[in-house]
Design a protein around this motif. Structure first.
Motif, PDB file in Angstrom:
ATOM      1  N   GLY A 295       0.818  -1.212   0.000  1.00 25.66           N
ATOM      2  CA  GLY A 295       0.000   0.000   0.000  1.00 25.66           C
ATOM      3  C   GLY A 295       0.850   1.259   0.000  1.00 25.66           C
ATOM      4  O   GLY A 295       0.584   2.202  -0.748  1.00 25.66           O
ATOM      5  N   LEU A 296       1.900   1.270   0.831  1.00 21.80           N
ATOM      6  CA  LEU A 296       2.808   2.424   0.861  1.00 21.80           C
ATOM      7  C   LEU A 296       3.601   2.535  -0.440  1.00 21.80           C
ATOM      8  O   LEU A 296       3.884   3.644  -0.909  1.00 21.80           O
ATOM      9  CB  LEU A 296       3.754   2.297   2.054  1.00 21.80           C
ATOM     10  CG  LEU A 296       3.087   2.379   3.439  1.00 21.80           C
ATOM     11  CD1 LEU A 296       4.118   2.183   4.533  1.00 21.80           C
ATOM     12  CD2 LEU A 296       2.357   3.707   3.622  1.00 21.80           C
ATOM     13  N   LEU A 297       3.960   1.390  -1.026  1.00 25.13           N
ATOM     14  CA  LEU A 297       4.647   1.396  -2.318  1.00 25.13           C
ATOM     15  C   LEU A 297       3.775   2.042  -3.388  1.00 25.13           C
ATOM     16  O   LEU A 297       4.238   2.900  -4.156  1.00 25.13           O
ATOM     17  CB  LEU A 297       5.005  -0.036  -2.729  1.00 25.13           C
ATOM     18  CG  LEU A 297       5.499  -0.236  -4.174  1.00 25.13           C
ATOM     19  CD1 LEU A 297       6.845   0.451  -4.380  1.00 25.13           C
ATOM     20  CD2 LEU A 297       5.588  -1.725  -4.519  1.00 25.13           C
ATOM     21  N   MET A 298       2.515   1.652  -3.424  1.00 19.95           N
ATOM     22  CA  MET A 298       1.604   2.205  -4.424  1.00 19.95           C
ATOM     23  C   MET A 298       1.400   3.705  -4.211  1.00 19.95           C
ATOM     24  O   MET A 298       1.401   4.487  -5.172  1.00 19.95           O
ATOM     25  CB  MET A 298       0.259   1.471  -4.369  1.00 19.95           C
ATOM     26  CG  MET A 298      -0.657   1.815  -5.525  1.00 19.95           C
ATOM     27  SD  MET A 298      -2.215   0.915  -5.470  1.00 19.95           S
ATOM     28  CE  MET A 298      -1.656  -0.757  -5.726  1.00 19.95           C
ATOM     29  N   ALA A 299       1.237   4.116  -2.961  1.00 18.48           N
ATOM     30  CA  ALA A 299       1.073   5.538  -2.672  1.00 18.48           C
ATOM     31  C   ALA A 299       2.312   6.329  -3.099  1.00 18.48           C
ATOM     32  O   ALA A 299       2.200   7.430  -3.655  1.00 18.48           O
ATOM     33  CB  ALA A 299       0.813   5.732  -1.179  1.00 18.48           C
ATOM     34  N   THR A 300       3.501   5.761  -2.870  1.00 14.12           N
ATOM     35  CA  THR A 300       4.750   6.415  -3.276  1.00 14.12           C
ATOM     36  C   THR A 300       4.827   6.565  -4.789  1.00 14.12           C
ATOM     37  O   THR A 300       5.223   7.617  -5.306  1.00 14.12           O
ATOM     38  CB  THR A 300       5.965   5.603  -2.768  1.00 14.12           C
ATOM     39  OG1 THR A 300       5.884   5.469  -1.346  1.00 14.12           O
ATOM     40  CG2 THR A 300       7.269   6.281  -3.144  1.00 14.12           C
ATOM     41  N   LEU A 301       4.431   5.520  -5.509  1.00 13.04           N
ATOM     42  CA  LEU A 301       4.428   5.589  -6.977  1.00 13.04           C
ATOM     43  C   LEU A 301       3.446   6.645  -7.480  1.00 13.04           C
ATOM     44  O   LEU A 301       3.732   7.367  -8.450  1.00 13.04           O
ATOM     45  CB  LEU A 301       4.072   4.217  -7.560  1.00 13.04           C
ATOM     46  CG  LEU A 301       5.107   3.096  -7.356  1.00 13.04           C
ATOM     47  CD1 LEU A 301       4.564   1.764  -7.862  1.00 13.04           C
ATOM     48  CD2 LEU A 301       6.413   3.438  -8.063  1.00 13.04           C
ATOM     49  N   PHE A 302       2.278   6.758  -6.817  1.00 11.87           N
ATOM     50  CA  PHE A 302       1.310   7.803  -7.176  1.00 11.87           C
ATOM     51  C   PHE A 302       1.933   9.191  -7.000  1.00 11.87           C
ATOM     52  O   PHE A 302       1.808  10.060  -7.865  1.00 11.87           O
ATOM     53  CB  PHE A 302       0.056   7.706  -6.291  1.00 11.87           C
ATOM     54  CG  PHE A 302      -0.848   6.548  -6.601  1.00 11.87           C
ATOM     55  CD1 PHE A 302      -0.952   6.050  -7.887  1.00 11.87           C
ATOM     56  CD2 PHE A 302      -1.619   5.961  -5.604  1.00 11.87           C
ATOM     57  CE1 PHE A 302      -1.794   4.990  -8.182  1.00 11.87           C
ATOM     58  CE2 PHE A 302      -2.462   4.913  -5.881  1.00 11.87           C
ATOM     59  CZ  PHE A 302      -2.549   4.422  -7.172  1.00 11.87           C
ATOM     60  N   ILE A 303       2.598   9.404  -5.866  1.00 12.46           N
ATOM     61  CA  ILE A 303       3.193  10.714  -5.558  1.00 12.46           C
ATOM     62  C   ILE A 303       4.307  11.049  -6.556  1.00 12.46           C
ATOM     63  O   ILE A 303       4.410  12.193  -7.030  1.00 12.46           O
ATOM     64  CB  ILE A 303       3.720  10.726  -4.106  1.00 12.46           C
ATOM     65  CG1 ILE A 303       2.532  10.697  -3.130  1.00 12.46           C
ATOM     66  CG2 ILE A 303       4.587  11.961  -3.853  1.00 12.46           C
ATOM     67  CD1 ILE A 303       2.907  10.450  -1.694  1.00 12.46           C
ATOM     68  N   ILE A 304       5.126  10.058  -6.887  1.00 11.90           N
ATOM     69  CA  ILE A 304       6.187  10.281  -7.877  1.00 11.90           C
ATOM     70  C   ILE A 304       5.592  10.681  -9.220  1.00 11.90           C
ATOM     71  O   ILE A 304       6.070  11.615  -9.879  1.00 11.90           O
ATOM     72  CB  ILE A 304       7.066   9.022  -8.024  1.00 11.90           C
ATOM     73  CG1 ILE A 304       7.880   8.794  -6.740  1.00 11.90           C
ATOM     74  CG2 ILE A 304       8.005   9.147  -9.221  1.00 11.90           C
ATOM     75  CD1 ILE A 304       8.611   7.466  -6.719  1.00 11.90           C
TER      76      ILE A 304
END
Length: 443
Positions: free
Chosen positions: A188-197
């Motif tokens: 979940g945190l990985l996906m959120a990080t990819l969204f932010i990038i």
């Protein structure tokens, strides 16, 4: 009895088609599933099957982790109704406003926080659509990009713990919910990080999509900035208190959910927003959502028992492996594609009830980890019900979004975020440790 004249494979297929047909006519999910399960059981096994609904009911009532469901739902609604989520957005509004696309990035951080305190994607979308979207539109943010931000961010609610969907998966697949929640945290945190990038890079390349806030809006007194920081401290304390007590072995999963509900209530009292109206609205919404999920689980248990009795799982295994000659990874990919297809028409709970009794035994027999597969299922559900033309979240977003955002805008907004989610799915499939590291280390 019917079983004397028809093969079990035909009966299982007939159940599946009948249930889908009832759902397409607008019947409630639990009603369609439960009706097909009970009638099929009576037709196949006669009066001997009359105990099945009662057995499923007592099994549900005796499942201790089920107590977490209403407590986490209460916590999420209390945070939303008391305005704590609004305070959180104000904090991100000021601290990220000086970055290109800063409000969109702040919205994504808010979605992560809401997900960590709610467990439902609907709550995150409602908060994003009513709080974040109007603010970003007012500041000339591109309406297509920010619509995608809210939809993608709200989908994190079913992946980041406490995920209600993972509770359902754990119940149907007979897997520990505690392991599933820990497994969903890093993906979940990985996906959120990819969204932010993605948001940051896109707005750097096209600054007009996410303009920087004016100096007047950003330059507020230091005292007010420090006061705004408390908006982020409250959700952080609630989340860390729950997960910290659980990971240190001080409290059980159910006890942690009670701690979360209590802290959310105390936070609303601290903010002087704990009114009779807030409590009444929170309790009504909690009761409604909790009962809906309880009915769905009850119907799923009946449906799964009939499917198990008919040997439908074995029939699926025969089809994939013996007739189609698929490799284990081929079977896994086929399952994911079926989720995406069904997600165009059904919500996540309906998909889970339909295929989990079939797919989970097959996954285990092929040597895959059912905890890891639960994360894959959840990510695929996120992708599925945001996939045009009939994705569940697309129409939900249309109902909540401001009038200037059309259905066409919503369709066009989601494509880049779907690609990011697909990348996250591939990463978790190729590197299972992303999902399995925390549960293997702490449980």
């Amino acid at each position: 009895m019917l079983a004397q004249y028809l093969s079990y494979e035909f009966i299982a297929l007939f159940m599946f088609i009948t249930m889908l047909a009832m759902m397409f006519t607008g019947q409630r999910v639990f009603g369609a599933i439960g009706f097909v399960a009970v009638i099929s059981a009576l037709l196949v096994w006669g009066n001997g099957a009359i105990e099945m609904p009662y057995t499923a009911t007592w099994k549900l009532f005796k499942w201790y982790p089920m107590l977490t469901l209403p407590l986490f739902i209460y916590m999420g609604f209390m945070i939303s109704e008391s305005g704590i989520a609004s305070d959180l957005y104000k904090m991100f509004h000021v601290f990220f406003g000086g970055i290109k696309g800063g409000l969109a990035i702040g919205t994504m951080f808010m979605m992560v926080g809401i997900s960590a305190m709610n467990g439902l994607s609907v709550a995150g979308m409602a908060i994003g659509a009513t709080i974040a979207l109007p603010e970003m539109l007012k500041r000339n943010y591109d309406k297509r990009m920010i619509t995608g931000v809210v939809q993608a961010g709200s989908s994190l609610g079913i992946l980041i713990p406490p995920s209600v969907v993972m509770v359902l998966y754990g119940m149907i697949a007979r897997q520990p919910v505690s392991k599933l929640w820990l497994a969903g945290l890093l993906p979940g945190l990985l996906m959120a990080t990819l969204f932010i990038i993605y948001i940051y890079v896109r707005c750097r390349l096209q600054p007009e999509l996410g303009p920087v806030l004016s100096e007047k809006e950003r330059n507020i007194p230091l005292k007010e900035k420090l006061k705004l920081l408390t908006a982020g401290i409250i959700p952080f304390v609630i989340f860390m208190s729950m997960t910290g007590l659980f990971l240190m072995g001080i409290a059980s999963l159910v006890e942690c959910s009670a701690v979360g509900a209590l802290l959310a209530t105390l936070a609303s009292i601290y903010k002087k927003r704990f009114t009779r109206k807030v409590l009444d609205t929170t309790l009504r919404k909690t009761l409604g959502v909790s009962c809906m999920f309880m009915w769905i689980i009850l119907a799923a248990l009946c449906f799964g028992a009939v499917f198990d009795g008919l040997g439908a799982a074995r029939a699926i295994e025969t089809l994939f492996i013996e007739r189609w000659h698929l490799t284990p990874w081929g079977v896994l990919i086929m399952m994911q594609l079926s989720y995406i297809f069904m997600g165009m028409f059904l919500d996540d709970t309906a998909m889970l009830v339909i295929v989990a009794p079939l797919y989970v035994p097959l996954i285990i027999s092929l040597g895959f980890d059912p905890i890891w597969y639960g994360v894959l299922y959840t990510i695929t559900c996120q992708i599925a019900y945001m996939t045009p033309p009939f994705g569940y979240n697309l129409f939900l977003m249309r109902a909540m979004a401001p009038k200037e955002i059309t259905l066409s805008d919503i369709y066009k907004s989601i494509t880049p975020f779907l690609l990011v989610m697909l990348l996250a799915l591939i990463l978790v499939m190729v590197f299972p440790q992303i999902a399995t590291y925390l549960p293997n280390k702490y449980l």
